[in-house]
Design a protein around this motif. Sequence first.
Motif, short mmCIF file in Angstrom:
data_model
loop_
_atom_site.label_atom_id
_atom_site.label_comp_id
_atom_site.label_asym_id
_atom_site.label_seq_id
_atom_site.Cartn_x
_atom_site.Cartn_y
_atom_site.Cartn_z
N GLU A 165 1.02 -17.08 -23.91
CA GLU A 165 2.17 -17.99 -23.95
C GLU A 165 3.08 -17.68 -22.77
O GLU A 165 2.95 -16.62 -22.11
CB GLU A 165 2.92 -17.82 -25.27
CG GLU A 165 2.05 -18.08 -26.50
CD GLU A 165 2.76 -17.73 -27.80
OE1 GLU A 165 3.88 -17.17 -27.72
OE2 GLU A 165 2.18 -17.99 -28.87
N VAL A 166 4.02 -18.57 -22.50
CA VAL A 166 4.95 -18.37 -21.38
C VAL A 166 5.71 -17.06 -21.54
O VAL A 166 6.00 -16.37 -20.55
CB VAL A 166 5.92 -19.56 -21.27
CG1 VAL A 166 7.02 -19.28 -20.24
CG2 VAL A 166 5.17 -20.83 -20.89
N LYS A 189 5.12 -20.19 -13.54
CA LYS A 189 4.92 -21.46 -12.85
C LYS A 189 3.46 -21.90 -12.97
O LYS A 189 3.18 -23.09 -13.17
CB LYS A 189 5.31 -21.32 -11.38
CG LYS A 189 5.17 -22.59 -10.57
CD LYS A 189 5.57 -22.38 -9.12
CE LYS A 189 5.37 -23.65 -8.30
NZ LYS A 189 5.71 -23.44 -6.86
N CYS A 190 2.53 -20.95 -12.85
CA CYS A 190 1.10 -21.28 -13.01
C CYS A 190 0.84 -21.87 -14.39
O CYS A 190 0.13 -22.87 -14.54
CB CYS A 190 0.25 -20.03 -12.80
SG CYS A 190 0.19 -19.42 -11.10
N MET A 191 1.42 -21.24 -15.42
CA MET A 191 1.25 -21.73 -16.79
C MET A 191 1.81 -23.14 -16.94
O MET A 191 1.17 -24.02 -17.54
CB MET A 191 1.94 -20.78 -17.77
CG MET A 191 1.27 -19.44 -17.94
SD MET A 191 2.17 -18.42 -19.14
CE MET A 191 0.97 -17.13 -19.45
N TYR A 242 -6.04 -16.32 -21.17
CA TYR A 242 -6.40 -15.65 -22.42
C TYR A 242 -6.24 -14.16 -22.20
O TYR A 242 -6.49 -13.65 -21.09
CB TYR A 242 -7.82 -16.00 -22.85
CG TYR A 242 -7.88 -17.23 -23.73
CD1 TYR A 242 -8.00 -17.14 -25.11
CD2 TYR A 242 -7.80 -18.51 -23.17
CE1 TYR A 242 -8.03 -18.27 -25.91
CE2 TYR A 242 -7.83 -19.65 -23.96
CZ TYR A 242 -7.95 -19.51 -25.34
OH TYR A 242 -7.97 -20.63 -26.13
N ILE A 243 -5.81 -13.46 -23.24
CA ILE A 243 -5.47 -12.04 -23.10
C ILE A 243 -6.01 -11.22 -24.26
O ILE A 243 -6.33 -11.76 -25.33
CB ILE A 243 -3.94 -11.85 -23.03
CG1 ILE A 243 -3.27 -12.40 -24.30
CG2 ILE A 243 -3.36 -12.50 -21.78
CD1 ILE A 243 -1.76 -12.15 -24.38
N LYS A 277 0.58 -4.14 -26.14
CA LYS A 277 0.61 -4.33 -24.70
C LYS A 277 -0.62 -5.10 -24.23
O LYS A 277 -1.73 -4.88 -24.73
CB LYS A 277 0.67 -2.97 -23.98
CG LYS A 277 1.91 -2.15 -24.29
CD LYS A 277 3.16 -2.78 -23.69
CE LYS A 277 4.39 -1.90 -23.91
NZ LYS A 277 5.61 -2.52 -23.34
N ILE A 278 -0.42 -6.00 -23.25
CA ILE A 278 -1.54 -6.73 -22.67
C ILE A 278 -2.34 -5.77 -21.78
O ILE A 278 -1.79 -5.18 -20.85
CB ILE A 278 -1.05 -7.93 -21.85
CG1 ILE A 278 -0.32 -8.94 -22.76
CG2 ILE A 278 -2.23 -8.62 -21.15
CD1 ILE A 278 0.31 -10.10 -22.01
#
Length: 282
Positions: A137-138, A167-169, A176-177, A183-184
């Motif tokens: 998500e943003v 901005k890319c989003m 996807y993460i 933590k990512i």
Amino acid sequence: METGIIERRIQKPRSTIHITIDHFNKRVRVEDYLGHFQECIEESLKVAKGISAEKIIFKARKENVLDLLAQGFLYEGSIDKFFLGSDCFFLVKYIRNDRRNSEEWEKEDRLLTDVLNLPIKSELDVLHSAYQGRKAEVSDALQLAQLYGKVFKVYPTPMNDPVYVQKCMENGTVFYIFVHEGKIVSAASAEIDAFYHNAEITDCATLPEHRQYGLMKHLIAALEDYLISHEIYCIYSIARSLSFGMNAALHQHGYSYRGRLANNCYIFEKLEDMNLWVKNYT
């Protein structure tokens, strides 16, 4: 030196050209074109000269390949069914000799041979229960930027900037993460061309201490499911030619090797060659 990436639509008397001016990677890329083809070639050369580009990349249709070869362009790779079912051919021109010559080519050939000898896996490995996968998500932009900043000392785009990631989003790129203890730790994205119904799997990154669990293969599978559900059937990826793990992940996931882009972009630590991989669901 200016480091921005600028996308321009150039209208000429007999043609229209969509071009990416990439100051950081010292290259110009023609994304699409319409109209008088010789005028398109001349304009791309003019733009490249204007920014002192070292490499020009033309995403060409089959009917224009011979015209580009006649102008001194070289074939480096292709993407099956890129243009709404028609193939795309990467034709390039080098302005500097040192940009054309690759010191790692023989080593990359050996690595590619080893990758292509690996068996293709039809099923994913069982995912470790400590990892939770989801669509980003943003609000994840900051952590994503931190991940890319840790994994890559140098990257072709400013993915270590959370504003750029956001901005890319907002412009339609899907991430996807995998999350571990809040933590990512692994991420990948799909840059979607809704008009031509293709997408690039890119921005693939996993922290070193989490790479033994096959997370990237799961992320690629999740992105593919998302893309197919949105009628995107041509999927491709451009991987560092020196990365055994990333090339192996794509090959074993059913992607076909389609060429190598020499000294294509600055990534990881230096200017590197990139392998082109393609998968179609048509």
